[in-house]
Design an enzyme around this catalytic site. Structure first.
Site, PDB file in Angstrom:
ATOM      1  CE  LYS A  52      -3.716  -2.522   2.251  1.00 45.64           C
ATOM      2  NZ  LYS A  52      -4.530  -2.833   3.413  1.00 45.64           N
ATOM      3  CD  GLN A  96      -3.439  -4.443   6.558  1.00 50.31           C
ATOM      4  OE1 GLN A  96      -3.633  -3.406   5.928  1.00 50.31           O
ATOM      5  NE2 GLN A  96      -3.718  -5.623   6.057  1.00 50.31           N
ATOM      6  CG  ASP A 119      -9.771  -0.425   5.033  1.00 51.27           C
ATOM      7  OD1 ASP A 119      -9.578  -0.923   3.907  1.00 51.27           O
ATOM      8  OD2 ASP A 119      -9.018  -0.583   6.003  1.00 51.27           O
TER       9      ASP A 119
HETATM   10  N1  GUN Z   1      -6.656  -7.009   6.377  1.00 49.06           N
HETATM   11  C1  GUN Z   1      -6.914  -7.795   5.307  1.00 49.06           C
HETATM   12  N2  GUN Z   1      -7.519  -7.073   4.328  1.00 49.06           N
HETATM   13  C2  GUN Z   1      -7.639  -5.812   4.790  1.00 49.06           C
HETATM   14  C3  GUN Z   1      -8.155  -4.617   4.236  1.00 49.06           C
HETATM   15  O1  GUN Z   1      -8.668  -4.552   3.113  1.00 49.06           O
HETATM   16  N3  GUN Z   1      -8.082  -3.517   5.025  1.00 49.06           N
HETATM   17  C4  GUN Z   1      -7.554  -3.551   6.277  1.00 49.06           C
HETATM   18  N4  GUN Z   1      -7.529  -2.426   6.970  1.00 49.06           N
HETATM   19  N5  GUN Z   1      -7.054  -4.653   6.820  1.00 49.06           N
HETATM   20  C5  GUN Z   1      -7.100  -5.773   6.077  1.00 49.06           C
END
Ligand code: GUN
Length: 294
Positions: A52, A96, A119
């Site tokens: 990211k 995350q 998100d």
């Molecule tokens: N953990 C696994 N996929 C995601 C996601 O799309 N966003 C976040 N914040 N954590 C994750």
């Protein structure tokens, strides 16, 4: 069989955003900023988070990685989120998941200002999605919608069968597809592990979305001719031929199912790359709304 090339579409979306951000910089405007918060040392999370951060840098978006120790208290984390809620440099806040056991994930998600919820996990974002209001949409299902749109795959009146009922993929994609709007208008079935026979449902699908996380669960006997297949699974299985000793496969047994499918997403290179592209897109949207560009 035709391949839905998520890697290419994701690259197109990143390029589109890069051009917009270049233009902002040329005009001496602020640019979008994303802060990514990671707690602890979960190896998979570290890989995702680094992807990211790299993606932000590549399109010229501001970004920061906030790395926090495994033992941080819930209150300390809430305070950090609140500081970012008030920090104008960041338009998007991503925490995350998963978080360590002593932290209540729901409380953390709810602490994020909904206008920075890139998100799309905040209950306000989810609620707006269900009632068809404009909002931040969870990145993976939003990416699937974008793939269907860009490949001009008709959803109106089609029977979409979603296998899996997670809050991140299954439930939101079903809600997006059922909306009364362009690019949706589908008839949606969600089926899951309580179904006595999943194939009873999957055989009826015009569009099948597999999001369970079980390698090769969907086989050719379980689908009809000309089905459109969207494979959300990312599963590691042993592979003696690979140097790493494993390979990544989806929830769909690709070799068999692709022979019957009209369109199919590969794994890797299908839905996966779209998740980050849509995160960047959501961050740009947050920026536009906060800076009143729309
Ligand atoms: N953990 C696994 N996929 C995601 C996601 O799309 N966003 C976040 N914040 N954590 C994750």
């Amino acid at each position: 069989m035709n391949i839905i090339d998520g890697k290419k579409i994701a690259a197109d979306i990143r390029e589109e955003l890069k051009l917009k951000i270049n233009l902002l910089r040329e005009n001496k405007k602020n640019v979008p900023g994303l802060v990514t918060i990671i707690v602890g040392e979960n190896p998979a999370s570290q890989v995702y988070v680094n992807m990211k951060i790299k993606a932000c840098a590549e399109i010229g978006m501001n970004s920061k990685l906030e790395k926090l120790g495994e033992n941080i208290s819930q209150d300390e984390l809430l305070k950090i989120i609140d500081d970012y809620n008030k920090d104008d440099y960041f338009h998007g806040i991503l925490v995350q998941l998963p978080l360590p056991k002593h932290i209540d994930e729901d409380k953390i998600i709810e602490a994020i200002n909904p206008s920075k919820d890139v998100d799309g996990f905040h209950p306000i974002s989810v609620g707006k999605l269900i009632i068809g209001k404009d909002t931040f949409k969870s990145c993976t299902p939003f990416g699937i919608m974008e793939l269907l749109k860009r490949y001009k795959i008709e959803t109106k009146g089609k029977h979409v069968v979603v296998v899996g009922r997670s809050n991140i993929v299954g439930k939101p994609i079903a809600n997006m597809l059922v909306q009364k709007e362009e690019g949706a208008n589908a008839i949606v079935t969600i089926c899951h592990s309580a179904a006595p026979d999943i194939s009873y449902y999957t055989k009826q699908a015009d569009i099948l979305i597999a999001a369970v996380g079980r390698a090769n669960l969907i086989t050719k006997e379980m689908v009809k001719e000309n089905v459109v297949v969207i494979d959300v699974g990312i599963n590691r299985i042993k592979d003696a031929e690979s140097k790493k000793g494993y390979k990544i496969v989806g929830d769909v047994e690709f070799d068999g199912v692709s022979k019957k499918a009209s369109w199919i997403t590969p794994v890797p290179g299908g839905v996966g790359p779209m998740t980050i592209a849509m995160l960047l897109s959501n961050t740009y949207k947050a920026y536009s709304l906060i800076e009143n560009l729309n």
